[in-house]
Design a protein around this motif. Structure first.
Motif, PDB file in Angstrom:
ATOM      1  N   UNK A  82       9.087   3.022   1.375  1.00  0.00           N
ATOM      2  CA  UNK A  82       7.897   2.150   1.415  1.00  0.00           C
ATOM      3  C   UNK A  82       8.297   0.717   1.746  1.00  0.00           C
ATOM      4  N   UNK A  83       9.415   0.262   1.129  1.00  0.00           N
ATOM      5  CA  UNK A  83       9.872  -1.104   1.363  1.00  0.00           C
ATOM      6  C   UNK A  83      10.299  -1.297   2.812  1.00  0.00           C
ATOM      7  N   UNK A  84      11.034  -0.309   3.361  1.00  0.00           N
ATOM      8  CA  UNK A  84      11.494  -0.408   4.747  1.00  0.00           C
ATOM      9  C   UNK A  84      10.317  -0.378   5.711  1.00  0.00           C
ATOM     10  N   UNK A  85       9.335   0.450   5.397  1.00  0.00           N
ATOM     11  CA  UNK A  85       8.145   0.530   6.233  1.00  0.00           C
ATOM     12  C   UNK A  85       7.399  -0.806   6.243  1.00  0.00           C
ATOM     13  N   UNK A  86       7.334  -1.440   5.068  1.00  0.00           N
ATOM     14  CA  UNK A  86       6.659  -2.735   4.971  1.00  0.00           C
ATOM     15  C   UNK A  86       7.427  -3.794   5.736  1.00  0.00           C
ATOM     16  N   UNK A  87       8.754  -3.731   5.660  1.00  0.00           N
ATOM     17  CA  UNK A  87       9.575  -4.705   6.391  1.00  0.00           C
ATOM     18  C   UNK A  87       9.319  -4.596   7.884  1.00  0.00           C
ATOM     19  N   UNK A  88       9.200  -3.365   8.370  1.00  0.00           N
ATOM     20  CA  UNK A  88       8.945  -3.164   9.792  1.00  0.00           C
ATOM     21  C   UNK A  88       7.560  -3.657  10.177  1.00  0.00           C
ATOM     22  N   UNK A  89       6.606  -3.528   9.239  1.00  0.00           N
ATOM     23  CA  UNK A  89       5.227  -3.939   9.530  1.00  0.00           C
ATOM     24  C   UNK A  89       5.079  -5.451   9.643  1.00  0.00           C
ATOM     25  N   UNK A  90       6.072  -6.211   9.170  1.00  0.00           N
ATOM     26  CA  UNK A  90       5.997  -7.672   9.223  1.00  0.00           C
ATOM     27  C   UNK A  90       6.051  -8.217  10.641  1.00  0.00           C
ATOM     28  N   UNK A  91       6.365  -7.359  11.584  1.00  0.00           N
ATOM     29  CA  UNK A  91       6.340  -7.818  12.980  1.00  0.00           C
ATOM     30  C   UNK A  91       4.901  -7.998  13.454  1.00  0.00           C
ATOM     31  N   UNK A  92       3.961  -7.376  12.756  1.00  0.00           N
ATOM     32  CA  UNK A  92       2.564  -7.440  13.157  1.00  0.00           C
ATOM     33  C   UNK A  92       1.670  -8.158  12.148  1.00  0.00           C
ATOM     34  N   UNK A  93       2.104  -8.225  10.899  1.00  0.00           N
ATOM     35  CA  UNK A  93       1.272  -8.856   9.860  1.00  0.00           C
ATOM     36  C   UNK A  93       2.026  -9.956   9.128  1.00  0.00           C
ATOM     37  N   UNK A  94       1.254 -10.949   8.645  1.00  0.00           N
ATOM     38  CA  UNK A  94       1.834 -12.010   7.819  1.00  0.00           C
ATOM     39  C   UNK A  94       2.291 -11.432   6.483  1.00  0.00           C
ATOM     40  N   UNK A  95       3.355 -12.003   5.954  1.00  0.00           N
ATOM     41  CA  UNK A  95       3.911 -11.544   4.673  1.00  0.00           C
ATOM     42  C   UNK A  95       2.834 -11.564   3.584  1.00  0.00           C
ATOM     43  N   UNK A  96       2.086 -12.647   3.498  1.00  0.00           N
ATOM     44  CA  UNK A  96       1.086 -12.790   2.437  1.00  0.00           C
ATOM     45  C   UNK A  96      -0.016 -11.755   2.562  1.00  0.00           C
ATOM     46  N   UNK A  97      -0.409 -11.436   3.808  1.00  0.00           N
ATOM     47  CA  UNK A  97      -1.469 -10.444   4.026  1.00  0.00           C
ATOM     48  C   UNK A  97      -0.985  -9.052   3.625  1.00  0.00           C
ATOM     49  N   UNK A  98       0.233  -8.720   4.051  1.00  0.00           N
ATOM     50  CA  UNK A  98       0.789  -7.410   3.739  1.00  0.00           C
ATOM     51  C   UNK A  98       1.043  -7.260   2.236  1.00  0.00           C
ATOM     52  N   UNK A  99       1.506  -8.344   1.585  1.00  0.00           N
ATOM     53  CA  UNK A  99       1.750  -8.294   0.141  1.00  0.00           C
ATOM     54  C   UNK A  99       0.463  -7.973  -0.597  1.00  0.00           C
ATOM     55  N   UNK A 100      -0.632  -8.550  -0.156  1.00  0.00           N
ATOM     56  CA  UNK A 100      -1.914  -8.299  -0.806  1.00  0.00           C
ATOM     57  C   UNK A 100      -2.331  -6.845  -0.665  1.00  0.00           C
ATOM     58  N   UNK A 101      -1.883  -6.206   0.423  1.00  0.00           N
ATOM     59  CA  UNK A 101      -2.279  -4.820   0.684  1.00  0.00           C
ATOM     60  C   UNK A 101      -1.389  -3.799  -0.012  1.00  0.00           C
TER      61      UNK A 101
END
Length: 627
Positions: free
Chosen positions: A280-299
């Motif tokens: 899950x963590x690695x997937x989120x790290x990869x998603x940061x190329x498209x989303x802001x850290x703060x937005x993804x953290x909220x999700x």
């Protein structure tokens, strides 16, 4: 510094604490700790004897609080002795009753005193140095503080037992809200044309010469010990400053400011938990190329408390999180996101959102500031040691300051003549003689007899001893000099007497049944009538309003007449017609708690004073004061 101690001390207890702390640490002098010797006591309470030095200490504290205003030295000494007696009576009573304060309570109190604080913390070195300078052991000082605290304990027990009833409060507001109906006339002073005769002037002058005196003046010389001056004499070497810089480097260091956010992928009780959360963590790290850290953290973050704030953890502090988390957070650059970091809670993605690098000011940048700090630090111990020397030598050589000057290596400074209200100038000497403590000492009985003063503390960093060089007593001015003043006084007295006699005649006439309206017409005065005036009335002069509400209530319809004179001598004849009792209003009910508190305090203080007076009347007190 002394002011701060005063603010921390309350009630009868304040006097004792101030005598134990403020005046001793103003360095009275060694004579105060050598005992009475063959000296006779001036007063006693039971077996406790008081000597002249005890009175001098008490007087020093009293006069210090008078802020340099004119006062009667004999009267103040009398009050100081009375206070010593009262406190000793109270102390003996509480000790006989077995009231005690623990050593720990006394130590806690001492540690809280600003006098022993450095940078907001208790400074044991300063505490010991000051006690050593006074030749007092720590156990002796703690013992004295315990006595003071136990006296406060008793006082508070009396004050705390007092209360005000609902009736007391109701009666208070009844009196406070009274309304009164009055009528009054005023008699202004009339200018007097007939000048006094030469004989009248001469007679008045002979009988009142003491009212027309020149201003008493003294000139002094003094020796001053100053921490600032001692500090200036210290010349630190480069090596000493370098060492001091290393010791004080924290003071010149601005710590790094690092703010972080994170996403948490929390471990649960499910099997395969570690691998699942890592993915899950690695997937989120990869998603940061498209989303802001703060937005993804909220999700996706399992830390719901911070997720709502974009994962914000605030400022990063070492020692709060696990080592792996702290190591990762400490190594990141601004806006860099870490690889998944494992902790006991799960996997984290960490981002640095704000980074201000720490800074250590260079030695060269702070050298001047560092030098001053080093000089003052090194000078402090010397200041206390020389303070003791100044105190001892000035006492052992009471008829000269030369020995003190030689011992301290400082010059003797002389002033010109000055009075009890000197004009403040720009020079250092003028600044010294404008100090209340210096004025009180310069005009004290002991100094005017030719002795050195005791050591005087000006702030916490200056110590001074003075002696009188020249004294010009107040002398009577010649009749020629004061003739215009005497003429004005006699004419004024005559005008005031005429006004007073007229006012008294009107009062007698009203008491005899005449109306104020008739009398106002007879004497050509303007009558004023006011209804339902209150204590808060601001339309009348305060003396008149005060007299109206001090006057007794009219009885059986007969008005009450009072006379009031203002500062000039003008007279006001007040005829109090009626009084309407007040009631507690709705707005007063809001103030009820405050009224209850104030009344309780007043009752408690009155009760404590009564207890103290009763104890004193039953105590074995003797006085042996020479005329």
């Amino acid at each position: 510094m002394l002011l701060k101690i005063r603010e921390k001390s309350q009630g009868v207890f304040a006097w004792v604490i101030l005598l134990l702390i403020c005046v001793p640490f103003a360095l009275w002098g060694i004579q105060n700790y050598l005992g009475g010797g063959s000296e006779s006591s001036i007063a006693s309470v039971g077996d406790k004897e008081f000597f002249q030095q005890d009175l001098n200490r008490a007087y020093a504290q009293y006069s210090q609080n008078l802020q340099g205003v004119n006062f009667d030295e004999k009267e103040i000494k009398k009050q100081a002795l009375e206070k010593l007696i009262k406190d000793e009576v109270l102390l003996q009573y509480v000790e006989n009753e077995g009231l005690v304060v623990t050593d720990q309570a006394a130590r806690d109190f001492i540690k809280g005193l600003d006098y022993f604080q450095t940078d907001g913390k208790f400074d044991n070195k300063q505490y010991k140095a000051l006690l050593s300078a006074q030749r007092m052991s720590q156990s002796q000082f703690v013992g004295k503080i315990k006595k003071a605290l136990v006296m406060e304990q008793f006082q508070r027990s009396v004050l705390a037992s007092s209360f005000a009833t609902d009736k007391d409060i109701e009666d208070f507001f009844k009196i406070q809200n009274q309304k009164r109906d009055v009528e009054f006339v005023s008699i202004a002073l009339q200018k007097q044309e007939n000048q006094p005769s030469e004989e009248e002037l001469e007679n008045y002058y002979q009988q009142n010469q003491s009212a027309y005196l020149t201003v008493e003046q003294v000139a002094i010389e003094y020796v001053e010990l100053s921490l600032d001056e001692l500090a200036k004499q210290i010349e630190p070497s480069a090596a000493q400053l370098a060492t001091y810089y290393d010791e004080q480097k924290d003071l010149y260091t601005t710590k790094e400011r690092r703010k972080i956010s994170h996403m948490l992928f929390a471990f649960t009780k499910n099997a395969g938990n570690d691998k699942v959360q890592l993915e899950r963590a690695l997937k989120a790290k990869a998603a940061l190329t498209e989303k802001e850290f703060s937005v993804l953290a909220a999700e996706v973050s399992d830390d719901k408390l911070t997720a709502s704030k974009g994962g914000d953890l605030g400022l990063f502090n070492i020692g709060v999180m696990e080592k792996a988390f702290e190591d990762a957070a400490s190594s990141l650059q601004l806006n860099q996101v870490s690889e998944p970091v494992k902790s006991a809670f799960g996997y984290h993605l960490i981002k640095v959102t704000e980074l201000v690098s720490g800074e250590v000011k260079t030695f060269d940048a702070v050298k001047q500031e560092l030098t001053v700090a080093y000089q003052r630090t090194e000078a402090e111990s010397t200041f206390y040691e020389l303070g003791e020397t100044l105190t001892e030598v000035s006492y052992e050589n009471p008829d000269s300051l030369q020995a003190v000057s030689d011992a301290l290596g400082v010059a003797i400074i002389k002033t010109g003549l000055f009075s009890r209200q000197p004009k403040v100038g720009d020079t250092d000497k003028a600044a010294v003689i404008s100090q209340p403590a210096i004025i009180n000492a310069a005009f004290s009985e002991d100094v005017l007899k030719g002795n050195n003063s005791s050591a005087i503390e000006l702030g916490s960093e200056r110590l001074l001893v003075l002696r009188m060089v020249e004294h010009k007593p107040a002398e009577a001015k010649t009749l020629k000099e004061v003739k215009p003043l005497i003429i004005a006084k006699l004419l004024g007295d005559k005008a005031r007497k005429i006004a007073s006699d007229k006012a008294e005649a009107i009062k007698v006439a009203i008491d005899g049944g005449q109306s104020l309206t008739e009398l106002a017409t007879k004497y050509g005065l303007e009558i004023q009538k006011l209804s339902a005036i209150s204590r808060a009335n601001g339309d009348l002069p305060w003396q008149v309003n005060q007299a109206i509400f001090k006057a007794a209530k009219p009885v059986a319809g007969k008005s009450v007449v009072v006379l009031v004179a203002d500062a000039s001598g003008s007279q006001t004849i007040i005829n109090l017609l009626s009084v309407t009792e007040g009631v507690m209003t709705e707005s007063d009910k809001v103030k009820k708690k405050l009224a209850e508190t104030n009344l309780s305090k007043a009752f408690g203080q009155a009760e404590f004073n009564a207890v103290l007076n009763s104890l004193q009347s039953n105590a074995d007190i003797a006085f042996n004061i020479p005329e």
